[in-house]
Design an enzyme around this catalytic site. Structure first.
Site, PDB file in Angstrom:
ATOM      1  N   PRO A  77       0.822  -1.214   0.000  1.00 41.71           N
ATOM      2  CG  PRO A  77      -0.806  -1.572   1.631  1.00 41.71           C
ATOM      3  CD  PRO A  77       0.503  -2.104   1.140  1.00 41.71           C
ATOM      4  CB  CYS A  78       1.111   4.080  -2.238  1.00 40.10           C
ATOM      5  SG  CYS A  78      -0.529   4.574  -2.797  1.00 40.10           S
TER       6      CYS A  78
END
Length: 389
Positions: A77-78
């Site tokens: 996840p960013c």
């Protein structure tokens, strides 16, 4: 990320895993992206939290009897690195630790190549120590690692999207990157505009769905929300254009007036804004399902851009199927994705590394996207000269 490799004739996807979290508060499985993955790729991903399963358990679950793989695709996840979230300047999101965990999976799966995509702040932000830990672990395993942040419109994406691409290879002599792939070539500037990408789609009303494409659909607008969009100038207009006229100022909401009082029009003008025809789209983010979340209104039609329009701007082929009962989740699937237009190019990089044969540049354009061979130009300089450092 997977679709680009699925579309490449040299690769076959053998397994996948995704916990399908839309927001931490919604719980596992909420976003429904694994059903969309299965509909387009033919593999149902294992719905598992990769922080709660060992590499051996994952291998046994999705790769039974598989001794080794060629490429490991990993996209943590960013959210915890993105500069768009103010708390990320001071708080280290627990999910950020998934970056270094990828190296543990690489140790068990022994891929020849590892590819990762994330926001640029992964490699140059406040919490880049997660990337450094990942890199050091891989180097201990004998991998060479290349990491660089790029503007993806340089590779044909009709969107202003900045992303870090990390590639690790078992042998340094094998390491290739997007810079190598595009050396001597570039995409013609006019090929990355909103007009080029989506102007040919049929017009629909707010709340409508095209009869021959269930993904060419958008939410309904009514009342002041509809009047606000209607009053904005076509082709790049925004809510500050409504100032100075009593007949249109009445559509401004309190947060807009707050921005006016603070002199912060530039910082807030994208909200409820229209896209511009002759520029790349703004960054398509996960919460792109409402005109109040960014410049996601159609350049001239009085509505939010559809799932299909944003998917095309995100580099998906025109016939990609997004499935699920929640239109909001379909938008999230689009905004969360690695652009397949770019992952297809990464698949060509990977195939070059594994076979030793450089691909013909005309072959790296993902079929059924807006790009054609006529958009390629010979270029005597680095086509990624505008890459972020």
């Amino acid at each position: 990320m997977s679709y680009g490799f699925h579309a490449h004739p040299g690769f076959s996807l053998v397994g996948a895993a995704d916990v399908e979290v839309g927001k931490p508060s919604t719980g596992h499985g909420a976003i429904g992206c694994n059903a969309t993955y299965a509909a387009n790729i033919g593999i149902k991903p294992l719905g598992v939290d990769l922080s709660a399963i060992t590499p051996a358990e994952l291998s046994d679950a999705i790769l039974p009897g598989q001794s080794e793989i060629d490429v490991l695709l990993a996209c943590p996840p960013c959210t915890g690195f993105s500069r768009a979230i103010s708390r990320n300047y001071v708080e280290d999101d627990p999910r950020n630790s998934l970056v270094a965990t990828v190296a543990d999976f690489a140790a068990a799966l022994k891929p020849k190549l590892i590819m990762m995509e994330n926001v640029p702040q992964l490699i140059n932000g406040n919490f880049r120590h997660h990337f450094i830990a990942f890199k050091e672990k891989l180097e201990e395993l004998g991998y060479s690692v290349a990491a660089r942040a790029y503007r993806l419109d340089n590779f044909g994406l009709p969107q202003q999207r900045e992303r870090a691409i990390i590639i690790a290879a078992k042998q340094r002599s094998m390491l290739r990157t997007l810079d190598d792939l595009w050396a001597g070539y570039r995409i013609a500037p006019g090929a990355t505009t909103v007009r080029r990408a989506i102007s040919g789609l049929p017009a629909i009303e707010a709340g409508g769905t095209a009869p021959n494409d269930p993904n060419h659909t958008c939410p309904a607008l009514s009342g002041d929300s509809l009047m606000r969009i209607t009053a904005m100038p076509h082709d790049g207009g925004s809510w500050p254009d409504l100032l100075g006229d009593a007949t249109t100022e009445k559509y401004l909401i309190p947060s807009m007036w707050k921005a006016v009082s603070r002199g912060r029009l530039n910082a807030y003008c994208d909200v409820y804004g229209r896209m511009s025809w002759d520029r790349p789209a703004p960054t398509v983010k996960r919460e792109c399902s409402h005109v109040g979340n960014g410049r996601y209104a159609h350049p001239e039609q009085d509505r939010q851009c559809t799932v299909r329009e944003l998917a095309i701007l995100q580099g998906f082929p025109a016939d990609y199927r997004f499935v699920g009962n929640s239109r909001k989740n379909l938008y999230r699937q689009v905004g969360d994705a690695v652009p397949p237009l770019v992952s297809y190019q990464l698949a060509h990089v990977a195939n070059w590394v594994l076979t030793g044969t450089r691909p013909n540049i005309e072959h790296v354009l993902l079929p059924k996207t807006h790009l054609t061979a006529s958009d390629l130009e010979a270029y005597d300089s680095d086509p990624t000269q505008l890459a972020l450092v």
